[in-house]
Design an enzyme around this catalytic site. Structure first.
Site, PDB file in Angstrom:
ATOM      1  N   THR A 182      -2.462  32.926 -13.271  1.00  0.00           N
ATOM      2  CA  THR A 182      -1.976  32.947 -11.888  1.00  0.00           C
ATOM      3  C   THR A 182      -1.280  31.613 -11.638  1.00  0.00           C
ATOM      4  O   THR A 182      -1.572  30.629 -12.321  1.00  0.00           O
ATOM      5  CB  THR A 182      -3.140  33.103 -10.888  1.00  0.00           C
ATOM      6  OG1 THR A 182      -4.002  31.976 -11.064  1.00  0.00           O
ATOM      7  CG2 THR A 182      -3.922  34.370 -11.144  1.00  0.00           C
ATOM      8  N   GLU A 225      -4.184  39.630 -10.881  1.00  0.00           N
ATOM      9  CA  GLU A 225      -5.568  40.047 -11.136  1.00  0.00           C
ATOM     10  C   GLU A 225      -5.734  41.566 -11.148  1.00  0.00           C
ATOM     11  O   GLU A 225      -6.778  42.080 -11.541  1.00  0.00           O
ATOM     12  CB  GLU A 225      -6.490  39.461 -10.045  1.00  0.00           C
ATOM     13  CG  GLU A 225      -6.712  37.964 -10.139  1.00  0.00           C
ATOM     14  CD  GLU A 225      -5.644  37.136  -9.414  1.00  0.00           C
ATOM     15  OE1 GLU A 225      -4.525  37.647  -9.203  1.00  0.00           O
ATOM     16  OE2 GLU A 225      -5.944  35.991  -9.059  1.00  0.00           O
ATOM     17  N   LYS A 228      -4.289  30.342  12.969  1.00  0.00           N
ATOM     18  CA  LYS A 228      -5.436  30.567  13.849  1.00  0.00           C
ATOM     19  C   LYS A 228      -5.230  29.768  15.121  1.00  0.00           C
ATOM     20  O   LYS A 228      -5.279  28.550  15.118  1.00  0.00           O
ATOM     21  CB  LYS A 228      -6.718  30.176  13.134  1.00  0.00           C
ATOM     22  CG  LYS A 228      -6.937  31.073  11.934  1.00  0.00           C
ATOM     23  CD  LYS A 228      -8.253  30.880  11.237  1.00  0.00           C
ATOM     24  CE  LYS A 228      -8.369  31.980  10.172  1.00  0.00           C
ATOM     25  NZ  LYS A 228      -9.233  31.698   9.085  1.00  0.00           N
ATOM     26  N   TRP A 234      -5.443  35.404  15.725  1.00  0.00           N
ATOM     27  CA  TRP A 234      -4.654  35.214  14.510  1.00  0.00           C
ATOM     28  C   TRP A 234      -3.205  35.635  14.704  1.00  0.00           C
ATOM     29  O   TRP A 234      -2.928  36.671  15.281  1.00  0.00           O
ATOM     30  CB  TRP A 234      -5.246  36.044  13.356  1.00  0.00           C
ATOM     31  CG  TRP A 234      -6.549  35.528  12.843  1.00  0.00           C
ATOM     32  CD1 TRP A 234      -7.325  34.564  13.416  1.00  0.00           C
ATOM     33  CD2 TRP A 234      -7.235  35.954  11.668  1.00  0.00           C
ATOM     34  NE1 TRP A 234      -8.447  34.354  12.660  1.00  0.00           N
ATOM     35  CE2 TRP A 234      -8.426  35.191  11.587  1.00  0.00           C
ATOM     36  CE3 TRP A 234      -6.961  36.886  10.671  1.00  0.00           C
ATOM     37  CZ2 TRP A 234      -9.337  35.347  10.548  1.00  0.00           C
ATOM     38  CZ3 TRP A 234      -7.865  37.042   9.641  1.00  0.00           C
ATOM     39  CH2 TRP A 234      -9.041  36.281   9.571  1.00  0.00           C
TER      40      TRP A 234
HETATM   41  P1  ADP Z   1       1.100  34.702  -7.984  1.00  0.00           P
HETATM   42  O1  ADP Z   1       0.978  34.377  -9.422  1.00  0.00           O
HETATM   43  O2  ADP Z   1       2.231  34.061  -7.253  1.00  0.00           O
HETATM   44  O3  ADP Z   1      -0.183  34.670  -7.214  1.00  0.00           O
HETATM   45  P2  ADP Z   1       0.927  37.495  -7.699  1.00  0.00           P
HETATM   46  O4  ADP Z   1       1.976  38.512  -7.895  1.00  0.00           O
HETATM   47  O5  ADP Z   1      -0.338  37.676  -8.412  1.00  0.00           O
HETATM   48  O6  ADP Z   1       1.603  36.181  -8.064  1.00  0.00           O
HETATM   49  O7  ADP Z   1       0.659  37.301  -6.135  1.00  0.00           O
HETATM   50  C1  ADP Z   1      -0.137  38.196  -5.460  1.00  0.00           C
HETATM   51  C2  ADP Z   1       0.036  38.059  -3.967  1.00  0.00           C
HETATM   52  O8  ADP Z   1       1.393  38.265  -3.586  1.00  0.00           O
HETATM   53  C3  ADP Z   1      -0.726  39.092  -3.195  1.00  0.00           C
HETATM   54  O9  ADP Z   1      -2.075  38.746  -3.042  1.00  0.00           O
HETATM   55  C4  ADP Z   1       0.041  39.130  -1.876  1.00  0.00           C
HETATM   56  O10 ADP Z   1      -0.333  38.087  -1.014  1.00  0.00           O
HETATM   57  C5  ADP Z   1       1.457  38.890  -2.296  1.00  0.00           C
HETATM   58  N1  ADP Z   1       2.165  40.167  -2.420  1.00  0.00           N
HETATM   59  C6  ADP Z   1       2.342  40.894  -3.526  1.00  0.00           C
HETATM   60  N2  ADP Z   1       3.055  41.994  -3.271  1.00  0.00           N
HETATM   61  C7  ADP Z   1       3.354  41.977  -1.961  1.00  0.00           C
HETATM   62  C8  ADP Z   1       4.079  42.846  -1.071  1.00  0.00           C
HETATM   63  N3  ADP Z   1       4.653  43.957  -1.488  1.00  0.00           N
HETATM   64  N4  ADP Z   1       4.168  42.491   0.220  1.00  0.00           N
HETATM   65  C9  ADP Z   1       3.593  41.361   0.670  1.00  0.00           C
HETATM   66  N5  ADP Z   1       2.907  40.513  -0.106  1.00  0.00           N
HETATM   67  C10 ADP Z   1       2.784  40.802  -1.399  1.00  0.00           C
END
Ligand code: ADP
Length: 542
Positions: free
Chosen positions: A185, A330, A439, A444
């Protein structure tokens, strides 16, 4: 009583075997780093991944050993997906956009034996190779003609390695729970953490991706994943496409609007997938050059939320439907997809866009629930929101080497770190990342909602909202905006644009115009950095 069925392991090698047998003529097209467009078939890819497997075994790569890649989307990277995992070694796809220190950290943490690299990243590796503790050698993914003059130690040429082998090779069989690939990640806070996929989780996730209700891949589709093969397994597309023989088009390093357009158009792509930044560049390019796309049917958008204006433009100017997919590294990574349900085809465009703006329905194999801070499940009414938890066979149970400790609760749920609502039809909508939500006086505000509304303004290129300290309300929203060249938009104009589009108490307390905004290695706004930068910012309302 147990069933009496064959216990055949779900292995990644079976995906490429299947493609070669039933879709052998299926095409894989790649924009290469060397320049020309490369074309071959699933049969060619299958044969060459077998050659690669033999070459890896000669290099003494064994079951469980880690082999890293620093590479764009292309046919050689695709062969590594199968050649490495096919022999039971672990494919570690490294995001080259990470900081050099993070790359050093993850190569050493993963204990990579070999690094396969595109020509692009040879200079980067030359600079940091002496910091790697266990790397035995580097393989440059090119032919002899293009081999660079390099200071990399123990360097080999990919095509030379393959040329020394034939394709007589039986993939080994092993337990389907064997580790297959590793993806870190981005670690915006602290060190990156490794997600270690298995053959079983990968094959199950491929079924999920192929389903009509998810990406709906088939041999009738031509798919261009702009999403990199180093980002969450290319959202599963590099595994799912061979499962059904879909034609693949790999963009290489060309992710700008002109390059993506050229391939979408010339290869008659029907489905493409990427993050909103890529779609923004593509739409700008098409608008500026008065271009259209006729064949493209679906644009999958993930990583961040697509603003409504983008969904409308794809549909109204190009007849392409934008569909959200939400997930995370994940989760292999797909968790939801915004395909429609029966009856929704009759919706007016406005009603349909309302659905398309959400992140989509849970796919088969992904259980979801939202809970409040005390663990109480929230109703699925599209209004109540809470922390989003997930559970399923392609979702991680922990991080590599136990980093981050226990990540599942007693019932096996994984906290995504997202705050979301789920409506009565099962469509989930991300309200915010739990650490980004603003917040204010016990209530929120969704930073994402505000950003998406702000970019609806024709002179706004990108917008970012962060919470800034306020003596009375704890936090209030600050809107940071990049405006288009030559625009005379000012703070008052920006705020008055928002006026009838958001509830009054969500109105940002100030607007700051900036030239650029920081992004993570996966293209997301780096809000932690902005919060730090603006931590002493004095709001006019304070
Ligand atoms: P990174 O390595 O940057 O964390 P990830 O792809 O694993 O890359 O990131 C996951 C996060 O990206 C999610 O928990 C969410 O917050 C955001 N995310 C993924 N897809 C979407 C989507 N379609 N719309 C909004 N947020 C998204």
């Amino acid at each position: 009583m147990l069933g009496i069925m064959q216990d055949r392991p779900l292995l990644i090698s079976s995906l490429i075997d299947y493609a070669a047998q039933y879709h052998g003529e299926g095409a894989i097209v790649s924009r290469t780093v060397e320049g020309p467009i490369h074309r071959y078939t699933y049969t060619d890819a299958w044969k060459r991944s077998k050659k690669l497997a033999k070459a890896l075994q000669k290099l003494d790569v064994k079951l469980g050993d880690r082999v890293a890649t620093l590479a764009w989307n292309g046919f050689r990277h695709f062969e590594l997906y199968y050649g490495v995992s096919g022999i039971g070694a672990v494919l570690h796809t490294i995001n080259p956009r990470l900081f050099a220190e993070q790359i050093i950290y993850i190569v050493n943490h993963a204990e990579d034996d070999y690094i396969f690299t595109d020509l692009t990243f040879v200079p980067l590796l030359e600079q940091i190779q002496d910091k790697f503790s266990g790397v035995k050698g580097f393989v440059v993914m090119t032919d002899e003609e293009h081999m660079p003059d390099t200071t990399l130690e123990n360097v080999l040429c990919y095509e030379t390695l393959l040329a020394a082998e034939d394709d007589e090779f039986e993939w080994p069989a092993f337990d389907e729970n064997t580790a297959s690939s590793l993806c870190y990640t981005s670690g915006t806070t602290g060190n990156p953490k490794g997600v270690l996929y298995s053959h079983r989780s990968t094959v199950l996730h491929s079924f999920i991706v192929c389903m009509k209700d998810t990406l709906g891949l088939s041999s009738m589709e031509t798919v261009l994943p702009v999403v990199p093969m180093f980002h969450a397994n290319c959202w599963g597309i590099a595994y799912a496409a061979p499962m059904c023989g879909a034609k693949l088009v790999f963009p290489g390093a060309g992710m700008d609007g002109a390059s993506v357009y050229e391939l979408l158009d010339s290869e008659n792509v029907t489905l493409t997938a990427g993050v909103p930044t890529v779609w923004l560049m593509l739409l700008n390019h098409m608008r500026e050059n008065k271009l259209t796309l006729d064949v493209l049917e679906r644009v999958i958008c993930g990583g961040s939320a697509a603003p409504r204006a983008m969904i409308e433009e794809f549909e109204e100017a190009h007849g392409a439907r934008m569909i959200h997919a939400w997930g995370m590294t994940e989760m292999s990574p797909i968790g939801t997809c915004g395909t429609l349900k029966t009856g929704m085809e009759k919706f007016t465009p406005k009603e349909r866009y309302d659905i398309q703006e959400k992140q989509g329905r849970g796919t088969y194999g992904v259980e979801m629930k939202i809970i409040d801070d005390d663990g109480n499940e929230q109703p699925r009414d599209g209004v109540a929101f809470g922390n989003l938890l997930v559970r399923g066979p392609a979702i991680c149970a922990g991080y590599y080497k136990g980093d981050g400790g226990q990540v599942l609760d007693d019932d096996g749920w994984f906290d995504t770190g997202d705050v979301a609502n789920i409506d009565d039809q099962g469509y989930m909508q991300i309200v915010d990342r739990s650490k980004d939500v603003i917040k204010t006086g016990g209530e929120w505000i969704s930073s994402i909602d505000l950003e998406n509304t702000a970019v609806g303004h024709p002179e706004v290129v990108e917008a970012c909202v962060i919470g800034v300290y306020h003596p009375k309300w704890d936090e209030r929203p600050l809107l940071l905006v990049i405006k288009s060249a030559g625009s005379s938009l000012d703070a008052a104009g920006m705020l008055s644009y928002l006026e009838d589009k958001i509830v009054k108490w969500w109105m940002p307390d100030d607007v700051v115009f900036v030239d650029e905004l920081p992004h993570t290695a996966t293209g997301k706004l780096l809000k932690s950095q902005l919060r730090e930068e603006y931590k002493d910012y004095k709001l006019p309302t304070a």
